[in-house]
Design a protein around this motif. Sequence first.
Motif, mmCIF file in Angstrom:
data_model
loop_
_atom_site.group_PDB
_atom_site.id
_atom_site.type_symbol
_atom_site.label_atom_id
_atom_site.label_comp_id
_atom_site.label_asym_id
_atom_site.label_seq_id
_atom_site.Cartn_x
_atom_site.Cartn_y
_atom_site.Cartn_z
ATOM 1 N N GLU A 130 0.831 -1.195 0.000
ATOM 2 C CA GLU A 130 0.000 0.000 0.000
ATOM 3 C C GLU A 130 0.872 1.253 0.000
ATOM 4 O O GLU A 130 2.067 1.181 0.327
ATOM 5 C CB GLU A 130 -0.924 -0.003 1.214
ATOM 6 N N PRO A 131 0.283 2.412 -0.360
ATOM 7 C CA PRO A 131 1.078 3.642 -0.407
ATOM 8 C C PRO A 131 1.814 3.964 0.885
ATOM 9 O O PRO A 131 2.912 4.526 0.855
ATOM 10 C CB PRO A 131 0.026 4.713 -0.736
ATOM 11 N N ASP A 132 1.218 3.639 2.036
ATOM 12 C CA ASP A 132 1.836 3.991 3.316
ATOM 13 C C ASP A 132 2.458 2.801 4.035
ATOM 14 O O ASP A 132 2.897 2.923 5.184
ATOM 15 C CB ASP A 132 0.796 4.646 4.241
ATOM 16 N N THR A 133 2.468 1.639 3.394
ATOM 17 C CA THR A 133 3.069 0.459 4.022
ATOM 18 C C THR A 133 3.905 -0.275 2.982
ATOM 19 O O THR A 133 3.485 -0.444 1.848
ATOM 20 C CB THR A 133 2.004 -0.520 4.564
ATOM 21 N N GLY A 134 5.071 -0.681 3.367
ATOM 22 C CA GLY A 134 5.928 -1.453 2.473
ATOM 23 C C GLY A 134 6.209 -2.796 3.093
ATOM 24 O O GLY A 134 5.429 -3.740 2.976
ATOM 25 N N LYS A 157 -3.938 0.073 -3.275
ATOM 26 C CA LYS A 157 -2.729 -0.732 -3.369
ATOM 27 C C LYS A 157 -1.794 -0.118 -4.405
ATOM 28 O O LYS A 157 -2.242 0.512 -5.364
ATOM 29 C CB LYS A 157 -3.065 -2.176 -3.772
ATOM 30 N N THR A 158 -0.509 -0.327 -4.222
ATOM 31 C CA THR A 158 0.459 0.220 -5.175
ATOM 32 C C THR A 158 1.581 -0.780 -5.451
ATOM 33 O O THR A 158 1.764 -1.736 -4.688
ATOM 34 C CB THR A 158 1.045 1.554 -4.653
ATOM 35 N N PHE A 159 2.315 -0.534 -6.523
ATOM 36 C CA PHE A 159 3.404 -1.408 -6.982
ATOM 37 C C PHE A 159 2.910 -2.822 -7.261
ATOM 38 O O PHE A 159 3.601 -3.799 -6.956
ATOM 39 C CB PHE A 159 4.543 -1.456 -5.951
#
Length: 390
Positions: A130-134, A157-159
């Motif tokens: 997610e944008p704020d969690t890796g 969600k991202t990446f």
Amino acid sequence: MTDQGRAWMTDDYAALATTAAAVLAVEASPHVDRWREQHHMDREFWLRLGELGLLCCGVPAQWGGGGGTVVHDYVVLDALVRAGISPASMQVHNVVVPHYITSYGTDEQKRRWLPRMAAGDAIGALAMTEPDTGSDVQAIRTRARRDGDSYVISGAKTFITNGSVADVIIVAATTDPALRGRGIGLFVVETAQCQGFSVDRVLKKLGQHESDTAELSFDEVRVAAANRLGEEGAGFAMLMGQLPAERLLVAVTATAAIERAVELATRYANERHAFGKPLIAQQHVKFELAECATHARVARVFLDSCIAKLLAGELDETTVSMAKWWFAELEGQVVDRCLQLFGGYGYMDEFPIARLYAAARAQRIYGGSSEIMKEVIGRTLVDPARGATA
């Protein structure tokens, strides 16, 4: 994939490697430049690989797969790298997504999704980051709210590899944020005519342009409770349980890239002339290639050991974390040194060595960053009796 000294490389694996190389030379290599421009591989290519049995090789035959092991999928990934194709999309589709379904899905779920994935008719993705969690998976915010016989999913969600083309997406979401890891569940979202699901954008990456990486939104997306994998709240344990095979993906593709880089640089050094003689005649060039070739040989031995342990069910978290960290770092170093031998040509995107260089950088980030891997390894070195603290 060379097979010198490999106890695990049976005739079956070797035959698959030969077949994959031949198929990719015809079905993939001529189209790579176009795929890189459009940031995804053609749907027809997925269908062709499914027709030829190169998708989901490790999925049991009763669910439409090849009936082999995850190592069969590794062999296909190795062939992709050697054909000059980023393996990211296939890593997710062939290994990550189907093995969640085979490991944790019900028979009905396996019947619904796996045969289509093996045929190339449905492309898979895993939406975790997610944008704020890796790396802190337990902190995800995407919410799955129970509503009768359904869950309603909201979040971003991202990446997400394959995000813009996926038909089947495993979404990690929390049913209770206060529970952190114990509140995470995995839910399968089928994107066709899915209200509330959207692809926000396809991200522009440094490398690996043949695979799409996207930002996704889930706005009150309703999925049946029957689309949940495993028990409610068991998602974090499932994510952790799949990490050994997933992190070994990096070691497999890194080793293929290292060997490919050495091969490309050696060929170039023998063909390219400077100061009236081949580059290979320069002592410095010979020494560089000698070191890189040695690194490649050592990497192959370590990888073979890891694969043998995986097949025997003995690949532990510490060893695979060592492999993920070390291979990702070594790939970057060796490819960089090989690129240097090409001079200015090495910086041109049309040269395979430049594409290997750009693709290598992400290996130290996804699947658990190098720093996280060293943290995992380091925890095993702490003596509890000494009372060490974080």
